[in-house]
Design an enzyme around this catalytic site. Structure first.
Site, PDB file in Angstrom:
ATOM      1  N   CYS A 183      15.425  -2.958   1.709  1.00 31.35           N
ATOM      2  CA  CYS A 183      14.554  -3.816   0.904  1.00 31.35           C
ATOM      3  C   CYS A 183      14.025  -3.033  -0.290  1.00 31.35           C
ATOM      4  O   CYS A 183      13.655  -1.866  -0.162  1.00 31.35           O
ATOM      5  CB  CYS A 183      13.394  -4.300   1.782  1.00 31.35           C
ATOM      6  SG  CYS A 183      12.237  -5.369   0.917  1.00 31.35           S
ATOM      7  N   TYR A 194       3.004   3.760  14.495  1.00 26.32           N
ATOM      8  CA  TYR A 194       3.164   2.307  14.570  1.00 26.32           C
ATOM      9  C   TYR A 194       1.842   1.601  14.870  1.00 26.32           C
ATOM     10  O   TYR A 194       1.744   0.781  15.771  1.00 26.32           O
ATOM     11  CB  TYR A 194       4.248   1.940  15.591  1.00 26.32           C
ATOM     12  CG  TYR A 194       5.608   2.467  15.176  1.00 26.32           C
ATOM     13  CD1 TYR A 194       6.299   1.893  14.118  1.00 26.32           C
ATOM     14  CD2 TYR A 194       6.177   3.557  15.825  1.00 26.32           C
ATOM     15  CE1 TYR A 194       7.531   2.385  13.713  1.00 26.32           C
ATOM     16  CE2 TYR A 194       7.415   4.057  15.424  1.00 26.32           C
ATOM     17  CZ  TYR A 194       8.082   3.466  14.374  1.00 26.32           C
ATOM     18  OH  TYR A 194       9.302   3.951  13.980  1.00 26.32           O
ATOM     19  N   THR A 226       2.023  -0.212   1.898  1.00 21.98           N
ATOM     20  CA  THR A 226       2.383   0.437   3.149  1.00 21.98           C
ATOM     21  C   THR A 226       3.686  -0.107   3.726  1.00 21.98           C
ATOM     22  O   THR A 226       3.899  -1.323   3.759  1.00 21.98           O
ATOM     23  CB  THR A 226       1.231   0.302   4.184  1.00 21.98           C
ATOM     24  OG1 THR A 226       1.601   0.907   5.412  1.00 21.98           O
ATOM     25  CG2 THR A 226       0.834  -1.144   4.421  1.00 21.98           C
ATOM     26  N   ASP A 285      -1.548   4.686  -0.147  1.00 16.91           N
ATOM     27  CA  ASP A 285      -0.827   4.620   1.112  1.00 16.91           C
ATOM     28  C   ASP A 285      -1.864   4.378   2.202  1.00 16.91           C
ATOM     29  O   ASP A 285      -3.031   4.761   2.051  1.00 16.91           O
ATOM     30  CB  ASP A 285      -0.088   5.942   1.338  1.00 16.91           C
ATOM     31  CG  ASP A 285       0.548   6.023   2.704  1.00 16.91           C
ATOM     32  OD1 ASP A 285       1.300   5.104   3.071  1.00 16.91           O
ATOM     33  OD2 ASP A 285       0.268   6.997   3.419  1.00 16.91           O
ATOM     34  N   ARG A 286      -1.479   3.763   3.300  1.00 21.52           N
ATOM     35  CA  ARG A 286      -2.431   3.457   4.369  1.00 21.52           C
ATOM     36  C   ARG A 286      -2.510   4.570   5.407  1.00 21.52           C
ATOM     37  O   ARG A 286      -3.501   5.264   5.515  1.00 21.52           O
ATOM     38  CB  ARG A 286      -2.052   2.123   5.032  1.00 21.52           C
ATOM     39  CG  ARG A 286      -3.113   1.609   6.001  1.00 21.52           C
ATOM     40  CD  ARG A 286      -2.639   0.394   6.757  1.00 21.52           C
ATOM     41  NE  ARG A 286      -1.796   0.812   7.885  1.00 21.52           N
ATOM     42  CZ  ARG A 286      -1.217  -0.020   8.733  1.00 21.52           C
ATOM     43  NH1 ARG A 286      -1.354  -1.321   8.593  1.00 21.52           N
ATOM     44  NH2 ARG A 286      -0.479   0.438   9.720  1.00 21.52           N
ATOM     45  N   ASP A 287      -1.450   4.736   6.182  1.00 21.07           N
ATOM     46  CA  ASP A 287      -1.472   5.616   7.347  1.00 21.07           C
ATOM     47  C   ASP A 287      -1.441   7.086   6.950  1.00 21.07           C
ATOM     48  O   ASP A 287      -0.527   7.544   6.271  1.00 21.07           O
ATOM     49  CB  ASP A 287      -0.299   5.290   8.273  1.00 21.07           C
ATOM     50  CG  ASP A 287      -0.331   3.836   8.721  1.00 21.07           C
ATOM     51  OD1 ASP A 287      -1.435   3.335   9.027  1.00 21.07           O
ATOM     52  OD2 ASP A 287       0.732   3.196   8.756  1.00 21.07           O
ATOM     53  N   CYS A 323       5.598  -3.782   3.541  1.00 16.08           N
ATOM     54  CA  CYS A 323       7.029  -4.057   3.617  1.00 16.08           C
ATOM     55  C   CYS A 323       7.484  -3.948   5.064  1.00 16.08           C
ATOM     56  O   CYS A 323       7.548  -2.845   5.612  1.00 16.08           O
ATOM     57  CB  CYS A 323       7.790  -3.065   2.744  1.00 16.08           C
ATOM     58  SG  CYS A 323       9.580  -3.324   2.808  1.00 16.08           S
TER      59      CYS A 323
END
Length: 188
Positions: free
Chosen positions: A104, A20, A50, A9-11, A89
């Site tokens: 999605c 954001y 992410t 995962d990034r954040d 995404c």
């Protein structure tokens, strides 16, 4: 021959949690990310996955996401880490940008990004891991048949892991657990 991956995962997992995030200048790596180099040396593909709902909500565009990811690659390279891929995404069911205002299959907790990476990079999902700090990360891992590892960083600081998921103070400890192949049962 298929190889295992460590999905990231990034954040809040790799970088400081910023709501954001779309300004590359605000990107800051979390402590311990250099440990990912050991995973790559052991043969694991490193793939960032992410959700980027800010695109669907009209807060920023995909060009901003690309700039942040370019900077992420630079920062990680400075720490001796090279990513094999970054998947994101942009859709969100409550989006305001028409082409992204939808559900999605790639949006975590769905497994679409992990499955796409497996197809593109010839990855062995059952032998892979996902390190993240949110229940949606765990959901994506479970849905894709990947072992979930929960880090207590970013918004997850001080929160318990989802039931049955091994938890770690940060990415360095999670990476070490993968390398040691001695994952403890869920720690709280």
């Amino acid at each position: 021959m298929r190889r295992p991956a460590v999905f990231l995962d990034r954040d809040g997992t790799l970088v400081e949690e910023v709501a954001y995030l779309h300004d590359p200048g605000r990107l800051a790596l979390l402590p311990g990310v250099a440990a990912l180099a050991g995973l790559a040396a052991a043969g694991y593909a490193l793939v960032v996955v992410t959700n980027q709902a800010g695109v669907a909500r009209g807060y920023y565009d995909e060009a901003a996401v690309d700039l942040v990811h370019r900077r992420l690659g630079e920062l990680l390279a400075g720490a001796g880490v090279r990513l094999d891929a970054i998947l994101y995404c942009p859709p969100h069911p409550e989006g305001t940008v028409a082409r992204h205002a939808r559900a999605c299959r790639c949006r975590k907790p769905s497994p679409g990004m992990l499955e796409a990476a497996a197809e593109q990079l010839d990855l062995d999902l059952p032998a892979s891991y996902l390190i993240g700090n949110h229940p949606t990360d765990v959901g994506a891992a479970v849905a894709a048949g990947v072992t979930a590892l929960y880090v207590r960083t970013g918004h997850a600081a001080g929160r318990p892991p989802p039931p049955g998921v091994a938890a770690f103070p940060g990415i360095e400890a999670a990476a070490r657990a993968v390398l040691d192949a001695a994952l403890p049962r869920a720690q709280t």
